[in-house]
Enzyme design. Structure first.
Site: not given
Ligand code: COA
Length: 415
Positions: A17, A139, A168, A247-248
């Site tokens: 998101q 979030e 988010d 607020g106030g």
């Molecule tokens: N091709 C190949 N690999 C891809 C890819 C693509 N097109 N797009 C993403 N990936 C891989 C990434 O390189 C990553 O690999 P790695 O862990 O081996 O380095 C993997 O996909 C997963 O990415 P990640 O961001 O860790 O996803 P997740 O599902 O495990 O975590 C979140 C999700 C949201 C918790 C995390 O991305 C995060 O903390 N983001 C920052 C904060 C944020 O935006 N949070 C709000 C979300 S609404």
């Protein structure tokens, strides 16, 4: 008609998101947003909370309007080359992967700069540099770590998260501002830069008034507009203030006619000082306008509970819209508690494009929230979200790949 961000090309490496809300806003302002998704799977939200089997979820469609979708396996060496070509062609790369994911993919800031020194690299992370910088964040984690949860809810209950997605969508909004600011600076410097919006920081920015109150509490030991005053106790940290105004001008949520059966038959009522005499007239307590215990804002503070109870006796005789109509006649600030059903059906929001009906090839018609920011010279046209990989061939052709090369990359699993 031209759009404010015409000519800006965004490599949209966002998912879930926070990042998608940012790039959707940029797309609405006219940027060409190319969403890079994992081949075969795509943004995880495509399949989350689905209401129709095998159809992109509302979660996805409502966060990814006006974008193009390409699928690239960025861990495949040939896929990496395609991504490099995109980096060279785009102005901004936006990502919200877990910390370090972009580096692990081989796209460090240094590498991106080599490929395109004008590129702006914008990231959402859960936390900025510090003890939690490596943590994954969603979030509600941000709402808790940014001060929102400890200050939301009632004094006698646990911390509460809000329905508004301030972690988010709020951070996506902060990031979008950072991106357009960096684009503006680039017109002077010719250089790209990194933009970071940490979700904890974004939430805290929206909780600014609570840090104000922390310092007031430390100085004075009390805060007279909080419901804990005068009979409750204050601890060391800002307490949860129920529905008190931040607020106030004291306010509270009051029951309206029908509250026994309708969970949203309530109104937010603000006892704004300049209209106090009018409030007294409306609720039939004319004597309060001059009574020493009620006539001034300071005198009223110890009596707020009784005052709101008395006002509620009046609001309970009207439905929330009747109350709103009467109070507005006297310039008394108030707001009906609107349900999502009422908002979805509100004609004025349809008219302004804040609620929009969109047609989607596999889902059919659905409602979405349009662009809440209206520019007079850059109107927003909300277009449906892309299907997974819908624009892969089109974007590859724009990058200069021939149909044969595209087909070979597809066979190699790179796209
Ligand atoms: N091709 C190949 N690999 C891809 C890819 C693509 N097109 N797009 C993403 N990936 C891989 C990434 O390189 C990553 O690999 P790695 O862990 O081996 O380095 C993997 O996909 C997963 O990415 P990640 O961001 O860790 O996803 P997740 O599902 O495990 O975590 C979140 C999700 C949201 C918790 C995390 O991305 C995060 O903390 N983001 C920052 C904060 C944020 O935006 N949070 C709000 C979300 S609404």
């Amino acid at each position: 008609m031209s759009k404010a961000l015409d000519g800006v090309r965004i490599l949209d490496f966002t998912h879930v998101q926070s990042g998608p809300t940012c790039t959707q806003l940029l797309a609405w302002f006219g940027a060409d947003v190319i969403k890079v998704e994992r081949a075969g799977a795509g943004d995880i939200t495509r399949e989350q909370l689905r209401d129709i089997p095998d159809v992109d979820s509302l979660y996805f469609t409502m966060l990814n309007h006006n974008k193009r979708s390409v699928t690239i396996d960025t861990k495949n060496p040939e896929g990496k080359q395609v991504l490099e070509a995109l980096i060279q062609k785009c102005d901004v790369l936006v990502e919200n992967f877990a910390p370090g994911a972009l580096d692990r993919m081989g796209f460090t800031w240094e590498r991106i700069q080599e490929l395109n020194p004008r590129m702006i690299v914008a990231s959402v992370k859960g936390f900025g540099p510090g003890p939690y910088e490596d943590c994954k964040v969603y979030e509600n984690v941000a709402q808790c770590a940014g001060g929102a949860a400890s200050t939301t809810g009632f004094d006698d209950g646990p911390p509460v998260v809000t329905g508004a997605q301030i972690g988010d969508s709020g951070t996506g909004l902060h990031l979008a501002l950072g991106i357009v600011t960096a684009l503006f600076q680039r017109t002077q410097t010719g250089r790209g830069q990194r933009v970071l919006a940490a979700m904890q920081d974004g939430v805290l920015n929206l909780c600014r008034v609570k840090l104000r109150d922390q310092q007031r509490l430390e100085r004075n030991g009390t805060m007279k507009e909080y419901p804990q005053y005068p009979n409750g106790t204050f601890g060391e940290a800002v307490p949860r203030a129920g529905n008190a105004s931040g607020g106030g001008q004291p306010g509270w949520i009051l029951k309206c006619k029908g509250w026994e059966t309708d969970p949203n038959a309530y109104i937010y009522f603000i006892t704004q000082a300049p209209v106090w005499a009018k409030i007294c007239n409306v609720i039939g307590k004319e004597e309060w306008a001059t009574h020493p215990d009620y006539a001034t804002p300071a005198a009223r503070l110890p009596h707020l509970k009784d005052i709101f109870a008395e006002i509620e006796r009046w609001t309970m005789t009207k439905n929330k819209f009747e109350a709103m109509q009467i109070l507005n006649k006297y310039d008394i600030p108030c707001g009906p508690i609107l349900s999502m059903k009422e908002i979805a059906e509100e004609p004025s929001l349809r008219k302004t494009g804040t609620i929009v009906e969109v047609d989607h090839p596999t889902r059919g018609k659905y409602l979405t929230v349009g662009n809440p920011i209206k520019l007079s010279d850059s109107p927003t046209e909300v277009k449906r979200s892309p299907l997974l990989g819908e624009h892969t061939d089109e974007v590859m052709a724009e990058l200069g790949y021939s149909p044969e090369q595209i087909s070979a990359l597809r066979t190699a699993g790179a796209i």
